[in-house]
Scaffold this motif. Structure first.
Motif, PDB file in Angstrom:
ATOM      1  N   LEU A  32       0.808  -1.217   0.000  1.00 60.68           N
ATOM      2  CA  LEU A  32       0.000   0.000   0.000  1.00 60.68           C
ATOM      3  C   LEU A  32       0.842   1.269   0.000  1.00 60.68           C
ATOM      4  CD1 LEU A  32      -2.626  -1.041   2.713  1.00 60.68           C
ATOM      5  CD2 LEU A  32      -2.828  -1.264   0.231  1.00 60.68           C
ATOM      6  N   GLY A  33       2.169   1.143   0.044  1.00 59.53           N
ATOM      7  CA  GLY A  33       3.016   2.305   0.218  1.00 59.53           C
ATOM      8  C   GLY A  33       3.193   2.602   1.694  1.00 59.53           C
ATOM      9  N   GLN A  34       4.092   3.524   2.012  1.00 55.93           N
ATOM     10  CA  GLN A  34       4.402   3.879   3.400  1.00 55.93           C
ATOM     11  C   GLN A  34       4.757   2.635   4.222  1.00 55.93           C
ATOM     12  OE1 GLN A  34       1.370   6.488   5.151  1.00 55.93           O
ATOM     13  NE2 GLN A  34       0.781   7.200   3.109  1.00 55.93           N
TER      14      GLN A  34
ATOM     15  N   ASN B 274      -8.857 -11.509  11.943  1.00 62.34           N
ATOM     16  CA  ASN B 274      -9.399 -10.630  10.911  1.00 62.34           C
ATOM     17  C   ASN B 274      -9.084 -11.184   9.531  1.00 62.34           C
ATOM     18  OD1 ASN B 274     -10.428  -8.001  12.325  1.00 62.34           O
ATOM     19  ND2 ASN B 274      -8.515  -8.539  13.345  1.00 62.34           N
ATOM     20  N   GLU B 275     -10.110 -11.248   8.698  1.00 56.23           N
ATOM     21  CA  GLU B 275      -9.934 -11.747   7.333  1.00 56.23           C
ATOM     22  C   GLU B 275      -8.998 -10.853   6.531  1.00 56.23           C
ATOM     23  OE1 GLU B 275     -12.830 -12.378   3.432  1.00 56.23           O
ATOM     24  OE2 GLU B 275     -13.702 -12.280   5.433  1.00 56.23           O
ATOM     25  N   LEU B 276      -9.108  -9.568   6.729  1.00 55.00           N
ATOM     26  CA  LEU B 276      -8.261  -8.585   6.053  1.00 55.00           C
ATOM     27  C   LEU B 276      -7.518  -7.790   7.115  1.00 55.00           C
ATOM     28  CD1 LEU B 276      -7.409  -6.903   3.498  1.00 55.00           C
ATOM     29  CD2 LEU B 276      -9.444  -5.494   3.934  1.00 55.00           C
ATOM     30  N   PHE B 277      -6.204  -7.667   6.956  1.00 53.64           N
ATOM     31  CA  PHE B 277      -5.441  -6.888   7.925  1.00 53.64           C
ATOM     32  C   PHE B 277      -4.286  -6.193   7.221  1.00 53.64           C
ATOM     33  CE2 PHE B 277      -4.167 -11.281   7.854  1.00 53.64           C
ATOM     34  CZ  PHE B 277      -2.791 -11.309   7.938  1.00 53.64           C
ATOM     35  N   VAL B 278      -3.782  -5.165   7.860  1.00 52.47           N
ATOM     36  CA  VAL B 278      -2.690  -4.366   7.307  1.00 52.47           C
ATOM     37  C   VAL B 278      -1.503  -4.467   8.247  1.00 52.47           C
ATOM     38  CG1 VAL B 278      -1.957  -2.070   6.551  1.00 52.47           C
ATOM     39  CG2 VAL B 278      -4.327  -2.800   6.202  1.00 52.47           C
TER      40      VAL B 278
ATOM     41  N   GLY C 169      -0.963   3.215  -4.253  1.00 49.82           N
ATOM     42  CA  GLY C 169      -1.133   2.733  -2.899  1.00 49.82           C
ATOM     43  C   GLY C 169      -2.549   2.393  -2.507  1.00 49.82           C
ATOM     44  N   ALA C 170      -3.511   2.411  -3.413  1.00 46.60           N
ATOM     45  CA  ALA C 170      -4.892   2.051  -3.084  1.00 46.60           C
ATOM     46  C   ALA C 170      -5.328   0.874  -3.939  1.00 46.60           C
ATOM     47  CB  ALA C 170      -5.829   3.238  -3.289  1.00 46.60           C
TER      48      ALA C 170
ATOM     49  N   VAL D 204     -17.854  -3.547  -2.835  1.00 47.43           N
ATOM     50  CA  VAL D 204     -16.474  -3.397  -3.306  1.00 47.43           C
ATOM     51  C   VAL D 204     -15.815  -2.386  -2.386  1.00 47.43           C
ATOM     52  CG1 VAL D 204     -14.978  -2.654  -5.188  1.00 47.43           C
ATOM     53  CG2 VAL D 204     -17.077  -3.927  -5.693  1.00 47.43           C
ATOM     54  N   TYR D 205     -14.769  -2.830  -1.682  1.00 46.99           N
ATOM     55  CA  TYR D 205     -14.085  -1.982  -0.712  1.00 46.99           C
ATOM     56  C   TYR D 205     -12.829  -1.374  -1.345  1.00 46.99           C
ATOM     57  CZ  TYR D 205     -17.148  -4.681   2.313  1.00 46.99           C
ATOM     58  OH  TYR D 205     -18.253  -5.278   2.868  1.00 46.99           O
ATOM     59  N   ARG D 206     -12.362  -0.302  -0.736  1.00 44.57           N
ATOM     60  CA  ARG D 206     -11.140   0.357  -1.199  1.00 44.57           C
ATOM     61  C   ARG D 206     -10.231   0.530   0.017  1.00 44.57           C
ATOM     62  NH1 ARG D 206     -13.048   4.839  -4.443  1.00 44.57           N
ATOM     63  NH2 ARG D 206     -13.958   5.420  -2.441  1.00 44.57           N
ATOM     64  N   ILE D 207      -9.016   0.002  -0.080  1.00 44.76           N
ATOM     65  CA  ILE D 207      -8.106   0.042   1.055  1.00 44.76           C
ATOM     66  C   ILE D 207      -6.806   0.730   0.664  1.00 44.76           C
ATOM     67  CG2 ILE D 207      -7.148  -2.266   0.560  1.00 44.76           C
ATOM     68  CD1 ILE D 207      -7.053  -2.579   3.702  1.00 44.76           C
ATOM     69  N   SER D 208      -6.282   1.518   1.602  1.00 48.60           N
ATOM     70  CA  SER D 208      -4.997   2.193   1.411  1.00 48.60           C
ATOM     71  C   SER D 208      -4.283   2.210   2.755  1.00 48.60           C
ATOM     72  CB  SER D 208      -5.212   3.625   0.896  1.00 48.60           C
ATOM     73  OG  SER D 208      -5.798   4.423   1.911  1.00 48.60           O
ATOM     74  N   ALA D 209      -3.133   2.841   2.797  1.00 48.28           N
ATOM     75  CA  ALA D 209      -2.371   2.890   4.046  1.00 48.28           C
ATOM     76  C   ALA D 209      -3.085   3.707   5.120  1.00 48.28           C
ATOM     77  CB  ALA D 209      -0.980   3.468   3.787  1.00 48.28           C
TER      78      ALA D 209
END
Length: 412
Positions: free
Chosen positions: A158-160, A180-184, A224-225, A236-241
């Motif tokens: 995602l950058g950073q 969590n199914e999705l994590f950063v 990064g998105a 539809v989700y949108r994820i970034s840093a």
């Protein structure tokens, strides 16, 4: 304690830490009825079409593109059959090969490349083998290696220094912790988590978690998105840093919508795939999401061909006009060649569009298929670009796949 089990324990422990909540937003609601889609000439959707045969020689020969990322003037291709990542120039010229049998510093590590991703911001290729991650430049040179606590996860840089990861891994053998199914992550730390589930008592077990799209993450048209999609979810989700929001919410006709009790009905436990086989009209996943100006590309996934190969679309967002990508009509813009092999092949059925980068969309099909389409369009007396005409004269049906580079219009 073996590395695999240690990694899973580490993963479970990290995911129970405090994490950021989902960012709220007002999504764009899309009402989509596949039956109302239309065919259209290629030139009404794409400004330009380029066919790029990939160079075939003894070192570069491979079978099938499992996944592909485009970084500037490089095609980065993962081929599971040869256990390798191959790097081609934007003209199709073969440049480098990273073999799974020769990973790491000095090429001394033998393994199987389980997945790969790319970081366009840093022009870096990320290869995963078990709990190890290997970093390469787009010149094929090894950069560094890391040992991660996150294995078998699909990822998107995602950058950073942040990386989005998706991993759904419940089971009765685990403690009933919240994951969590999705994590950063940033480094070895989890900094945000989304879509929590109880690891031991999750209502959807792995055998019911059906995900047949080629990816969960799709470039969202900005650095990064990424768009993120998941099974049994019409958002539809949108994820970034900086967080996650909901970009689109899809409304389908009742005959294509999963019944209200699909996720919680105990009678469907471990049998949801068979249920979808018996009800092929139900859409269970939205994937291959890309945006270009006012156009949205996407795929509706069913089991057993419920949409009868009318499952890939482009929608004009301001008007709601829906065009079937499966029914695009070849014209002079594509040299009277189809831009997908939907009618006669399997690449588009299995992988759809492979990537989007810098205003272009990419797909592929087999060399033998392109020769077949050339023969079918002979009566059109198409004028081919010099490089493609030369390839038709000198190439062969067993050559490497052909990349189709498409520049979508901003509106239909």
């Amino acid at each position: 304690m073996n590395t695999h089990r240690y990694s899973l324990i580490l993963l479970a422990g990290l995911l129970t830490a405090d994490v950021a909540a989902q960012v709220t937003s007002t999504p764009v609601t899309l009402r989509i009825d596949p039956a109302q889609s239309q065919g259209a000439p290629v030139s009404s959707v794409f400004e330009s079409v380029e066919f790029i045969p990939l160079e075939t020689n003894r070192e570069s020969l491979f079978g099938q593109i499992h996944s592909m990322r485009v970084i500037k003037d490089r095609f980065i291709i993962h081929d599971r059959e040869t256990n390798a990542v191959l790097i081609f120039g934007s003209d199709g010229k073969f440049l480098h090969k990273i073999a799974g049998s020769r990973l790491g510093k000095g090429g001394t590590h033998r393994g199987t490349i389980s997945s790969f991703s790319a970081d366009p911001e840093n022009a870096t290729i990320l290869l995963k083998e078990g709990s190890r991650q290997f970093y390469y430049g787009t010149d094929g040179k090894f950069l560094r290696e890391d040992t991660l606590g996150f294995i078998n996860s699909e990822e998107a840089p995602l950058g950073q220094d942040a990386v989005a990861r998706v991993l759904y891994d419940p089971g009765p053998q685990y403690p009933d912790t919240t994951c969590n199914e999705l994590f950063v992550t940033r480094g070895h730390s989890v900094i945000a988590g989304y879509f929590p589930y109880q690891r031991q008592s999750a209502e959807i077990h792995p055998i019911d978690y059906i995900h047949i799209s080629h990816a969960s993450f799709y470039p969202a048209g900005m650095n990064g998105a990424y768009f993120f999609t998941r099974p049994y979810d019409y958002n539809v989700y949108r994820i970034s840093a900086t967080g996650m929001d909901t970009a689109f919410r899809v409304k389908l006709p009742l005959q294509h919508t999963l019944p209200p009790g699909f996720l919680k009905d105990p009678a469907l436990k471990n049998t949801r795939f068979q249920y979808l086989m018996n009800h092929p009209d139900f859409v269970f996943h939205i994937g291959n999401v890309y945006t270009f100006g006012n156009l949205l590309f996407f795929k509706l996934a069913t089991v057993n061909g419920g949409l009868k190969h009318n499952d890939s679309f482009v929608m004009e967002l301001n008007s709601g006009r829906l065009v079937s990508v499966n029914q695009l009509i070849p014209d002079a813009a594509s040299h009277f060649l189809p831009v997908t092999d939907d009618a006669n092949g399997v690449e588009f059925v299995n992988s759809n569009f492979l990537d989007a980068s810098e205003g272009y969309l990419y797909t592929n099909y087999a060399a033998v298929t392109l020769f077949g389409y050339q023969a079918e369009s002979a009566s059109k007396q198409a004028e081919y670009p010099a490089k493609l005409a030369s390839w038709f004269q000198k190439g062969n049906k067993k050559a490497n796949p052909v990349i189709i580079k498409l520049k979508p219009k901003q509106q239909l």
